[in-house]
Design a protein around this motif. Structure first.
Motif, PDB file in Angstrom:
ATOM      1  N   PHE A   1       0.872  -1.177   0.000  1.00 30.59           N
ATOM      2  CA  PHE A   1       0.000   0.000   0.000  1.00 30.59           C
ATOM      3  C   PHE A   1       0.907   1.224   0.000  1.00 30.59           C
ATOM      4  O   PHE A   1       1.684   1.428   0.932  1.00 30.59           O
TER       5      PHE A   1
ATOM      6  N   LEU B   1      -2.351   6.148   7.860  1.00 29.73           N
ATOM      7  CA  LEU B   1      -2.972   5.112   7.031  1.00 29.73           C
ATOM      8  C   LEU B   1      -2.154   3.833   7.038  1.00 29.73           C
ATOM      9  O   LEU B   1      -2.620   2.791   6.584  1.00 29.73           O
TER      10      LEU B   1
ATOM     11  N   VAL C   1      -1.961   4.956  -4.087  1.00 26.79           N
ATOM     12  CA  VAL C   1      -2.702   6.219  -4.029  1.00 26.79           C
ATOM     13  C   VAL C   1      -1.776   7.338  -4.495  1.00 26.79           C
ATOM     14  O   VAL C   1      -0.752   7.618  -3.857  1.00 26.79           O
TER      15      VAL C   1
ATOM     16  N   GLU D   1      -6.937  19.318   1.261  1.00 30.63           N
ATOM     17  CA  GLU D   1      -8.252  19.152   1.894  1.00 30.63           C
ATOM     18  C   GLU D   1      -8.584  17.671   2.049  1.00 30.63           C
ATOM     19  O   GLU D   1      -9.062  17.235   3.097  1.00 30.63           O
ATOM     20  N   VAL D   2      -8.323  16.907   0.996  1.00 30.52           N
ATOM     21  CA  VAL D   2      -8.681  15.485   1.049  1.00 30.52           C
ATOM     22  C   VAL D   2      -7.828  14.758   2.091  1.00 30.52           C
ATOM     23  O   VAL D   2      -8.339  13.973   2.880  1.00 30.52           O
TER      24      VAL D   2
ATOM     25  N   VAL E   1      -9.037  15.239   5.646  1.00 29.57           N
ATOM     26  CA  VAL E   1     -10.167  14.398   6.038  1.00 29.57           C
ATOM     27  C   VAL E   1      -9.718  12.950   6.201  1.00 29.57           C
ATOM     28  O   VAL E   1     -10.122  12.256   7.130  1.00 29.57           O
ATOM     29  N   LEU E   2      -8.856  12.510   5.290  1.00 27.54           N
ATOM     30  CA  LEU E   2      -8.362  11.130   5.383  1.00 27.54           C
ATOM     31  C   LEU E   2      -7.639  10.889   6.706  1.00 27.54           C
ATOM     32  O   LEU E   2      -7.821   9.850   7.336  1.00 27.54           O
TER      33      LEU E   2
ATOM     34  N   ARG F   1      -8.166  12.386   9.454  1.00 24.14           N
ATOM     35  CA  ARG F   1      -9.156  12.324  10.528  1.00 24.14           C
ATOM     36  C   ARG F   1      -9.875  10.975  10.510  1.00 24.14           C
ATOM     37  O   ARG F   1     -10.052  10.342  11.546  1.00 24.14           O
ATOM     38  N   LEU F   2     -10.246  10.517   9.324  1.00 22.89           N
ATOM     39  CA  LEU F   2     -10.942   9.231   9.223  1.00 22.89           C
ATOM     40  C   LEU F   2     -10.067   8.100   9.754  1.00 22.89           C
ATOM     41  O   LEU F   2     -10.545   7.200  10.447  1.00 22.89           O
ATOM     42  N   ALA F   3      -8.779   8.174   9.405  1.00 21.48           N
ATOM     43  CA  ALA F   3      -7.877   7.114   9.856  1.00 21.48           C
ATOM     44  C   ALA F   3      -7.777   7.111  11.369  1.00 21.48           C
ATOM     45  O   ALA F   3      -7.768   6.061  12.016  1.00 21.48           O
TER      46      ALA F   3
ATOM     47  N   HIS G   1     -10.823   5.675  12.821  1.00 21.30           N
ATOM     48  CA  HIS G   1     -10.926   4.235  12.569  1.00 21.30           C
ATOM     49  C   HIS G   1     -10.087   3.434  13.553  1.00 21.30           C
ATOM     50  O   HIS G   1     -10.547   2.454  14.137  1.00 21.30           O
TER      51      HIS G   1
END
Lengths: 259, 688, 650, 429
Positions: D298, D319, D354, D399-400, D403-404, D406-408, D411
């Motif tokens: 990854f 991540l 990515v 920006e993306v 958010v990523l 924060r999501l990570a 999670h």
């Protein structure tokens, strides 16, 4: 009395010079055995099936072995039975060795045959033994792409060592020379099946190129010069940043690269 | 040793030891003069490569063996006379002195030539079929002539050997005589020289046998072949494997060079020297396929430019040698820099194909970004020595290719250099050019310059618009203005640039104007910007019509580059219209109407569009120059005699400068190109 | 005097005590391993060694040299006369006057010693050494006073009261006790004066007698392979005369001042190391050590005894691995102590017995064993660099005048530039030269310095067997390390005489001969200021300081010498496997050396060693350029050009 | 497409108008028909019939208004790539089997798996040539959850899919048990395994030992008679008779690409009697940047679209991605050379790549050619990376990534600092 770990070593081959050396993974098996011994979890003995005169045995011994047992065997002999006898005689409860030998057939069968005949479980590609408590070992397996998996298993077992295991310690000349190379005479069983096989020096095998199967000249031309395109991917343009990021995150979860 | 060991493993071709795996493959240099004799320029060009460490140079692409295969159009080497022998001796000595090896490609070009010059010969080919790219008609070769040409090959090989070269390469590629006989596309003979496989092979085989007999078993005789002609009626990959195997079986060929694609149409020609739009090593699979079936080393070039790429190819064992020809044109010290652990300092070829596109116009091969290449004989250096004179304060204004090169060279000389750029980033028009689809690689030119300028400690001031006060405050001893130009839209007031009816290609490429839905591009220049803007707009989904008053859109772009533009533009249904002048643009409702006039009939027609883009070249930004000129010691003048002679500007010869020396170069003088700006920068600043 | 018996008895007692101490000391040394020494020859040679051979080492510090002649000479003379005059009571004015003169000389010397100790440089040990000048002065004054009557200057009995006389006598006796105690008792029981006793014997029984009389002996002694242990684990594993040598140390710290590792803040101080050896041979701790410590290692924690493993409590392994084997300490030592021998002996134990060579050491040794080169390259790629050099290979030609020993620089792209430059010069001079090609192996230098003498010996024997097959009169190499091995260390294994009549030369020596013979022509150098860095293995190990300078001068270069040059050149940090074992310090040795270079204002530093080149080029830029002399020569070579006449060319 | 497409449709009136240039509808009709599809299916153009006379009496072309040449070219050629339906290879009532046990690393057939399926068919063909009665089916055995959607195009005639959770992860004993059951039911002619670190080698050897066979290890040339195996760490080849169990190296067969296969399920009842002695405790977190770039599973890769480099590094850490970079990012000095992906850097093989702010220079695209899934974050919807991507978002990377990150964090429930400390794996033994 500590349980016994037996490291089986073979003669390796230096990739550049072709000369004999400690085999990469077998050296790691000895290293792991020595560490287990130093941690006072197990007692190590080391054995080799083959020619007792190889100077490489002294290199293994130079890692700090006072004794190395050699089950005297000619090349092309089936080492399995003598090994089984030896493991049983030693009352070992763990056998460590490389995944594949660097010389000879390199089939990788030996540890599996040993495990089967001993009735022990086999752990492939071990990177590390984290602990042994009450006869149960916590073992880290090396997976592709540098990943690790934790497996627990009760002694006794056979394990093969991955290159991710701790590298073998330096060999010292003096102890290596002085170590006792104990030669054990064994019955020899010729490997008659392999005697039928033909061994030839190998030529390098280049990796496959792109295969252009197109029939027409124009298509062959296009296939050769085309840029890589995926086609049909999802494109998020007008969503909010939150939605876009969430989409990526979900994708990563689905592909299990995020756990 | 290093990670690049695979490049440096010597390998023998026949008995000749090549010190590494890097080859400068045969290309037409267009440097031979005096009836095809190799010159001082020619020798120095190859000597520089050998000095830089290149393993093997195969010189003289398409060097002719017969007097009826004209060489004058491309100033290639003429092996049809013994006069060439001492020239070869000089060439061989120069290369051998540095441990390199040198061979020459020999050929009879058959139909792939031009007849209208020099000796005005009848061109010949197996079946007298016209060659489209050179627009050459020819006769059907007669058997007597066949044997005569075979004899010419033999004599040419003898001359190469007597001249001390290390070998000859028989060209059986690019549709020369040998592969004209091979290819069923042009060999329609029914005699013993055609028809069956053996028949088609016969000419090449006779040449090979005769040459081998002449030069003996140890002299290298190689063969350059195609891997697949990509013509429906031509030789495909399987055919070529069969041919390679057939010749290899004789044991008389010492190596094969493999080129992907035929090249007797404009479209296939572009494949042969893949420009920046191609993927890396697009035809390696063809060479690897040939290697699978032959026993001798295989050389392959075509878009191999990077040491890592070369290493990967060699380590994988696809071929034995990588041809890095343009890579060496861009930086003849390519190998030396790897060895000096200066990989990041290699000036990498970007595939602009300025070199080969000039060659196809019969012009000498030059590098768009390395202006010293092939000018070694004039004294232009690849490695710039530090000055032993005074350290000067140099101010360069403008961070385009000219300014960057001026700053780089001055800094290499050891001067204190300040580079001022108005924009927030360096690169000038190159940054714009790189915005177009498939043209991003061109930014490699400025990226290298920027890395060098940084390495050399040049003080870079971005976002700084220079005026006379600023320059004076910096108190420079030498001020180099490279302020570039701006789009010239006001030439015809009827276009309505003032009212904003038309925009420039710059506006489009730099994104300051959104693409319209239905766009007319009017391009009077017919070089890269118009085509790039069209491609850019079309790739964003615009309907594009590209109109020019010239013969055809992109007519100023060379033969290996316009085809890739055309592929892209036709694919995106860009309409290309020639011979029309843009007379006027007016607004009608929310639409724009462009009035076009046919140059030859005066007939007018209109286009209703929502965007008109005009490419009409640039006008120089010369305000700063005129503001500084009066106060400079040289009144801004450059001594052309010294400049053209690669001599120091006269003011530099004095012990001390009595004030500021002012030079301007590049588009702020008049619109030329990257090479022109960088050439001036190098030749002016190398003596600073 | 009232206690006429007192002074003689004191002298006698102290002499007896000294004798006992001497026996005890000798026993410490005898705990070491046997080593054949020609005792009588050594003893007979000792005065000359001391007075002459040692002199020019000591002479480097003129102040101390003269001081020592006065003090030491005065003392030795005085002591003999004291025994005659005051112990055996020989009544002779002449002797008494001689004694006075000797004491006077000693007094003068001692005054200078005193002065030096007022504000001593950091390299000098303090502690007992601080009282030595006082003891010396006391000795001189006391015996001066005591001798005055015998010289007839003072009457035998003074007109003092009994009490006065008694007091004076007691005071004098006390002073005699103090000063003579220092001088005699201290000499054999471990006081500062021990150096005189041990030093004298050390000179007599030195392990490398060749060093006296201007000789040079720098090759390491072979390790005995195959025994119960290898190398030096415990102090008693040293040869007895090595132990004696340690005792000879005067703690002057001249080694410390020269040691590059010490300066770089690595945990090594040669003086402390020798003192630790003394602690080891006598047993005890280093609490009393009063000199500079190993950088960042506290003093007082180390302890040892003749039977204890040195690296387990006395000296840390890192100290041993910090040494670059540059021999600066040995070169500087006024007592001719052999630090490097001792360090390598101890490393042999760590490598051959413990398998504990730090960092990349294990890997390098394993590579050398499996591929005959330190980086594990395919042995068949050794000659790749020369593919374009058209060099004759011995396998083909069997004989040549000159054999060019390429060394492992063959695998390194930077070093290859040096090799090519040298070949260019050889060709220009039409030298009949050949190389061994893929038959050459690593010289074993690194293996040996890392303590792996087994691998070194194996390589030496195999290399010699190869060399024995071919005929050549000269062997030349651009690598001073290989040069040293071949010239000075292979002889121990050269039974077949492969190098017997061969002259082994460094390329600078060889090139200089070519220049002298007019075989090479070079242009004048046009660049800026140039300095020259003496490689340790060329200079100190082999005494070649002149040829490189002569070559530079042939280019018209006037070398801007660094403060530390010639025999005092500072190491680049690349020797002895130091870059492999890589013991961290406060700074890098190469950086310090580059500062030395920069201090001369040079833009270019000329070198004669690929290792030095690599180390110095490893210093981050901006820094002066680094070039091997061969490269500079090749760049300025005047070549004969052949131009082929081109008919009709413009 | 209808069944009438072959019949030519005519409109005689329109044809008459088209012929009559004076007809009032002539202009309008012909504008549309300036481009028609000719009877052979190729585009047929009348270059004279474009545009109309505008208000100033000058011929006028307005492509948007539908009177340009492309008006009828509704579909652009580039997107007109036809979906070709491959012929179906059917095996009716098979009486013999070749079993392939693919690695299915990451839940999909690997390239090696596909090559081996191709090889299986090649062996089947060879057997068939010798014995026409043998009706061979190539069977794939798939353990656990699968994301593979193209078993049919890879050559799977029959599929044994053992979905039960007990086969997931590390379960060699369970898997072996299933294979033994298959052996007893189907008596396959050959067992083909990838010789790979993904588990193929392990399972093959377990089976070989149980069946008392001498498998061909590291086989790279296989016919029904003879097999060539690599041995002695690649320095030797062994030629031997072809055994029943084969472990096949990479790139030793030609993947199927001209046929479709039925993928009919074969049911298998496995009695779960086996004693499980190896207990899988799951995957352990490792430091993603310690994984060599070429091997990383990854990769989060940065180009010149990144402006906040700290954020990029943080995001990669959160991540658990290995960091990569474009050449431009490296040349600009933001990333070390060893992180460069592409022709002049490292070729990567990530399952998920990515690309953040990388537009996709052709050299870069070459370097990611072997990646399974590409995700693009870019502001330019027209760039090549977006075209190549399986998922693309058109947005500002900063920006993306914010958010990523924060999501990570949400999670895993871990902050950045915690992530960094737990990612170390140390050697104990």
């Amino acid at each position: 009395m500590l349980p016994k770990v037996l490291a089986l070593v073979s003669i390796g081959r230096h990739p550049q010079s072709g000369r004999e050396r400690r085999a990469e993974q077998d050296g790691r098996a000895v290293e792991m055995g020595l560490c287990l011994q130093e941690r006072q979890l197990m007692h190590l003995s080391v054995a080799h099936a083959g020619n007792a005169d190889s100077s490489v045995l002294r290199q293994y011994a130079g890692m700090g072995l006072s004794k190395l047992s050699v089950l005297a065997q000619q090349a092309n002999e089936d080492v399995l039975s003598p090994l089984i006898d030896y493991v049983e005689a030693q009352q070992a409860s763990m056998v460590l060795m490389g995944v594949r030998s660097e010389m000879g057939q390199s089939s990788g069968m030996l540890p599996y045959l040993l495990a089967e005949r001993l009735g022990w479980p086999l752990l492939p590609r071990v990177a590390e033994i984290q602990s042994i408590e009450e006869g149960v070992a916590q073992v880290l397996l090396a997976l592709p792409r540098g990943q690790r998996r934790l497996v627990s298993v009760a002694l006794p077992f056979v394990a093969t060592l991955d290159n991710a295991a701790k590298a073998p310690r330096q060999t010292a000349f003096g102890p290596g020379q002085r170590a006792d190379i104990e030669v054990i005479n064994t019955t020899s069983i010729a490997d008659e099946v392999a005697a039928q096989w033909q061994f030839t020096p190998a030529k390098p095998r280049p990796k496959r190129m792109k295969v252009v199967k197109a029939k027409t000249a124009a298509d062959r031309f296009k296939a050769a010069t085309a840029k890589p395109v995926g086609g049909g991917g999802k494109v998020l343009k007008n969503e909010t940043v939150e939605e876009k990021a969430q989409a990526i995150f979900d994708f990563l979860l689905e592909e299990k690269v995020i756990r | 040793m290093s990670q690049y060991d695979a490049l440096f493993e010597p390998l023998n071709i026949n008995k000749l030891t090549i010190r590494n795996r890097i080859v400068s493959t045969a290309h037409a240099e267009v440097y031979a003069t005096d009836g095809g004799m190799t010159t001082d320029r020619y020798v120095k060009y190859y000597e520089e490569k050998a000095k830089g460490g290149c393993g093997l140079c195969i010189c003289g692409g398409s060097s002719v063996v017969s007097i009826d295969s004209p060489q004058s159009w491309w100033s290639s080497v003429n092996l049809s006379t013994d006069r060439i022998i001492p020239h070869f001796q000089n060439l061989a000595d120069a290369v051998h002195k540095h441990g390199g090896k040198i061979m020459i490609q020999i050929t009879h070009m058959g139909r792939r030539s031009r007849w209208d010059g020099e000796n005005w010969p009848n061109l010949m080919s197996p079946s007298g079929i016209r060659e489209p790219v050179h627009r050459a008609t020819c006769k059907t070769i007669e058997v007597e002539e066949i044997w005569r040409v075979i004899g010419d090959f033999v004599q040419a090989a003898r001359r190469a050997k007597e001249g001390g070269l290390d070998g000859v390469e028989l060209s059986a590629v690019h549709q020369h005589m040998i592969d004209q006989f091979w290819s069923p596309r042009v060999n329609k003979r029914t005699d013993e020289w055609g028809g069956t496989f053996e028949g088609r092979m016969k000419f090449g085989m006779e040449v090979l046998k005769a040459v081998r007999e002449e030069v003996g078993p140890d002299f290298v005789v190689g063969m350059r072949i195609t891997g697949d002609e990509f013509h429906p009626d031509g030789l495909n990959h399987e055919d070529m494997k069969q041919i390679a195997q057939y010749y290899d079986a004789t044991g008389m060929v010492d190596y094969f060079g493999v080129v992907g694609s035929g090249c007797d149409t404009h479209n296939t020609l572009a494949n042969v020297i893949p420009n920046m739009s191609y993927p890396p090593e697009p035809f390696l699979h063809l060479a690897a396929g040939i290697k699978e079936v032959v026993n001798v080393p295989v050389i392959h070039a075509q878009n191999i430019k990077d040491p890592n790429q070369a290493k990967r190819i060699l380590e994988a064992g696809y071929v034995d040698f990588v041809g890095m020809t343009r890579a060496h044109i861009a930086d003849p010290h390519f190998i030396a820099k790897i060895k000096m652990d200066q990989v990041d300092q290699i000036r990498q070829c970007v595939g602009a194909n300025y070199c080969i596109d000039r060659q196809y116009q019969g012009l000498d091969v030059l590098c768009v970004q390395n202006t010293a290449t092939s000018r070694e004989y004039m004294g232009l250096p690849h490695i710039i020595e530090k000055t032993t004179g005074p350290i000067r304060n140099v101010v360069v204004v403008g961070g385009g290719p000219g300014g960057l090169e001026a700053a780089r060279v001055a800094a290499e000389r050891g001067h204190k250099v300040t580079l001022i750029e108005k924009a927030p980033e360096l690169g000038g028009q190159i940054s714009l050019a790189a915005k177009a689809p498939q043209r991003d690689q061109i930014a490699g030119i400025s990226r290298w310059l920027i890395m060098e300028v940084e390495r050399l400690g040049v003080e870079v001031r971005l976002d700084t618009a220079a005026d006379a006060d600023l320059i004076q405050s910096l108190n420079p001893e030498v001020c180099v203005l490279c302020t570039g130009g701006r789009p010239f839209l006001e030439q015809n007031p009827e276009w309505g640039a003032e009212e904003g009816l038309v925009v420039s290609t710059w506006d489009i490429l730099n994104g300051s104007v959104e693409p319209g839905k239905n766009v007319l591009i009017y391009d009077t220049i017919c070089e890269f910007s118009g085509m790039s803007a069209a491609d850019y707009l079309a790739s964003k989904g615009s309907l594009v019509e590209l109109v020019t008053d010239d013969i055809k859109p992109g007519v100023g772009i060379g033969g290996t580059t316009f085809p890739t533009y055309y592929r892209s533009l036709y694919e995106k249904e860009v309409i290309m219209t020639s011979d029309m002048l843009l007379e006027k643009v007016y607004r009608e409702d929310d639409k724009l109407v462009a009035v076009l006039e046919n140059e030859y009939t005066g007939q007018q027609e209109e286009r209703v569009v929502d965007q008109v883009v005009v490419e009409n070249g640039t006008r120089p930004n010369e305000e700063l120059y005129y503001a500084l000129k009066a106060n400079s010691v040289n009144k801004g003048q450059i001594d052309n005699e010294a400049l053209f002679d690669i001599k120091p500007q006269p003011q530099l010869l004095a012990d001390k400068l009595d004030g500021m020396l002012l030079w301007r170069l590049g588009d702020c003088v008049s619109q030329r190109n990257i090479h022109a700006a960088m050439y001036d920068a190098l030749r002016l600043c190398k003596d600073l | 005097m009232i206690f006429d018996w007192l002074i003689p008895s004191l002298i006698a007692t102290l002499l007896v005590l000294a004798a006992i101490g001497a026996l005890r000391r000798v026993n410490f040394w005898r705990a070491g391993q046997a080593e054949k020494v020609d005792m009588w020859a050594g003893l007979l040679a000792m005065p000359k060694r001391y007075l002459h051979d040692l002199h020019h080492v000591v002479e480097r510090d003129k102040y101390m040299s003269r001081t020592h002649v006065a003090t030491g000479g005065g003392f030795v003379l005085a002591m003999v006369l004291v025994i005659l005059v005051h112990l055996f009571d020989i009544q002779s004015r002449i002797l008494a006057w001689m004694l006075l003169a000797a004491l006077g000389m000693m007094f003068c010397g001692a005054l200078f010693v005193f002065k030096r100790r007022l504000n001593p440089p950091s390299r000098l040990s303090k502690g007992p050494w601080m009282r030595l000048p006082k003891s010396l002065l006391t000795f001189a004054i006391t015996f001066f006073v005591l001798t005055l009557p015998a010289a007839g200057i003072l009457p035998e009995s003074l007109s003092l009261s009994n009490i006065g006389l008694t007091l004076v006598s007691l005071v004098l006796a006390l002073l005699v006790l103090l000063s003579l105690g220092e001088m005699l008792f201290g000499m054999t029981w471990g006081g500062p004066m021990k150096h005189a006793f041990a030093g004298a014997l050390h000179l007599a029984f030195h392990r490398r007698p060749e060093r006296f009389g201007g000789g040079r002996s720098t090759g390491l002694k072979p390790a005995n392979l195959g025994g119960e242990s290898h190398g030096v684990a415990k102090p008693e594993d040293f040869k007895w005369n090595q132990l004696l040598g340690f005792d000879a140390c005067v703690q002057c710290g001249r080694c410390e001042a020269m040691c590059p590792a010490f300066a770089a803040g690595q945990p090594l101080n040669p003086k402390k190391l020798i003192q630790d050896m003394v602690v080891g041979l006598a047993g005890g701790t280093d609490e009393k050590y009063a000199g500079s410590p190993y950088p960042n290692v506290p003093v007082g924690k180390a302890s040892g005894s003749p039977q204890e493993i040195i690296t387990e409590g006395l000296v840390s392994a890192d100290t041993l691995w910090s040494c670059t084997t540059c021999r600066a300490c040995v070169e500087e030592c006024p007592m001719m102590i052999e630090h490097v021998d001792a360090i390598v002996d101890m490393r042999r134990f760590l490598t051959l017995e413990k398998g504990d060579t730090p960092n990349k050491g294990a890997e390098v040794l394993e590579n050398i064993i499996a591929t005959d080169n330190p980086n594990g390259y395919a042995p068949g790629s050794r000659t790749h660099w020369a593919a374009d050099q058209n060099l004759a290979v011995m396998k083909d030609v069997k004989k040549a005048e000159v054999l060019f020993w390429v060394s492992d620089g063959a695998f390194d792209m930077r070093s290859q530039r040096i090799l090519r430059a040298f070949v260019k010069l050889l060709k220009a001079a039409n030298v009949n030269v050949a190389i061994l090609g893929d038959e050459e192996r690593d010289s074993g230098d690194v293996a040996r310095r890392l303590g792996d003498d087994a691998t070194f010996q194996s390589l030496a024997k195999r290399n010699l067997a190869t060399l024995a097959q071919y005929k050549f009169s000269t062997l030349v190499t651009t690598d001073p390390h290989a040069f040293h091995c071949l010239k000075n260390e292979y002889a121990d294994f050269d039974q077949a005489g492969a190098l017997k009549d061969v002259e082994v030369l460094h390329h600078t020596t060889f090139l200089n001969r070519l220049i002298e013979q007019g075989m090479l022509q070079v242009d004048r150098f046009k660049g800026g200021k140039v300095t020259y860095h003496d490689p340790c293995y060329l200079g100190r190990y082999n005494g070649e300081y002149d040829s490189p300078r002569a070559l530079l001068s042939s280019l018209g270069i006037e070398v801007a010498e660094m403060e530390r040059s010639g025999y005092r050149s500072r190491c680049c940090g690349g020797g002895g496997g130091a870059p492999i074992t890589d013991i961290p310090g406060e700074r890098r040795i190469a950086d310090m050396r580059m500062e030395d270079v920069a201090a001369t204002g040079a833009e270019l530093v000329a070198v004669g060693c690929q290792q030095c080149t690599a180390m110095l080029e490893g210093v981050v830029e901006p820094r002066p350029q680094v070039r091997d002399i061969a490269e500079i020569m090749a760049e300025h070579l005047v070549e004969q050009l052949v131009e082929h006449t081109v008919e009709g060319a413009a | 497409m209808t069944e009438h497409e072959d019949i030519l449709r005519r409109d005689p009136r329109a044809e008459w108008i088209a012929r009559n240039r004076l007809h009032p509808l002539h202009q309008a009709m012909t504008q549309v028909s300036a481009v028609v599809r000719g009877p052979s299916g190729l585009i047929r153009k009348n270059p004279h019939q474009v545009g109309f006379i505008g208000p100033n009496g000058i011929k006028r072309i307005d492509r948007l208004a539908g009177n340009g040449q492309t008006a009828t070219g509704a579909k652009r050629r580039s997107s007109a790539a036809q979906e070709v339906t491959l012929p179906l290879h059917q095996v009716v009532e098979p009486n013999a089997y070749i079993i392939v046990v693919p690695d299915m690393a990451g839940g999909r057939l690997t390239a090696q798996d596909k090559d081996i399926l191709g090889l299986a068919h090649e062996l089947a063909k060879q057997r068939k040539a010798l014995n026409a009665d043998e009706n061979l089916a190539v069977v794939a055995v798939c353990f656990g959850e699968s994301k593979e959607a193209q078993f049919d195009e890879a050559g799977v005639d029959r599929l044994i899919h053992l979905l039960s959770a007990e086969y997931e992860g590390f379960a060699p004993e369970k898997r072996l048990q299933a294979l033994l059951q298959i052996e007893s039911i189907y008596q396959p002619k050959h067992w083909l395994f990838p010789d790979s670190v993904h588990g193929g080698t392990d399972l093959a050897l377990r089976l070989a030992v149980k069946l008392d066979e001498r498998p061909a290890a590291q086989a790279w040339q296989v016919s029904i008679d003879t097999t060539t195996c690599r041995a002695a760490s690649g320095s030797q080849d062994i030629q031997r008779e072809t055994p029943r169990i084969l472990m096949i190296l990479e790139e030793c067969g030609q993947a199927i690409d001209e046929t479709r296969h039925e993928v009919l399920p074969l049911a298998l009842e496995v009695e779960s009697s086996v004693e499980v002695r190896l207990e899988d405790k799951g995957l352990i977190a490792v430091d993603p940047n310690a994984v060599p770039l070429a091997e990383a599973e990854f990769i989060l890769s940065a180009g010149n679209g990144i402006h906040n480099w700290q954020q990029f590094h943080d995001c990669a850490a959160l991540l658990g991605a290995t960091e990569g970079a474009s050449r431009v990012a490296v040349d600009d000095g933001y990333m070390p050379r060893m992180r460069q992906v592409g022709a002049s850097g490292t070729w990567v093989t990530a399952r998920v790549y990515v690309a953040v702010g990388i537009s996709g220079a052709i050299q870069h695209m070459q370097g990611i050619g072997q990646c399974d899934k590409i995700v693009a974050i870019n502001t330019d919807a027209g760039c090549d990376m977006v075209k190549r991507a399986d998922l693309a978002v058109i947005a500002d990377s900063e920006e993306v990534l914010a958010v990523l990150c924060r999501l990570a964090q949400q999670h895993t429930g871990k902050t950045l600092e915690q992530t960094e400390t737990t990612s170390e794996v140390s050697h104990v033994a």
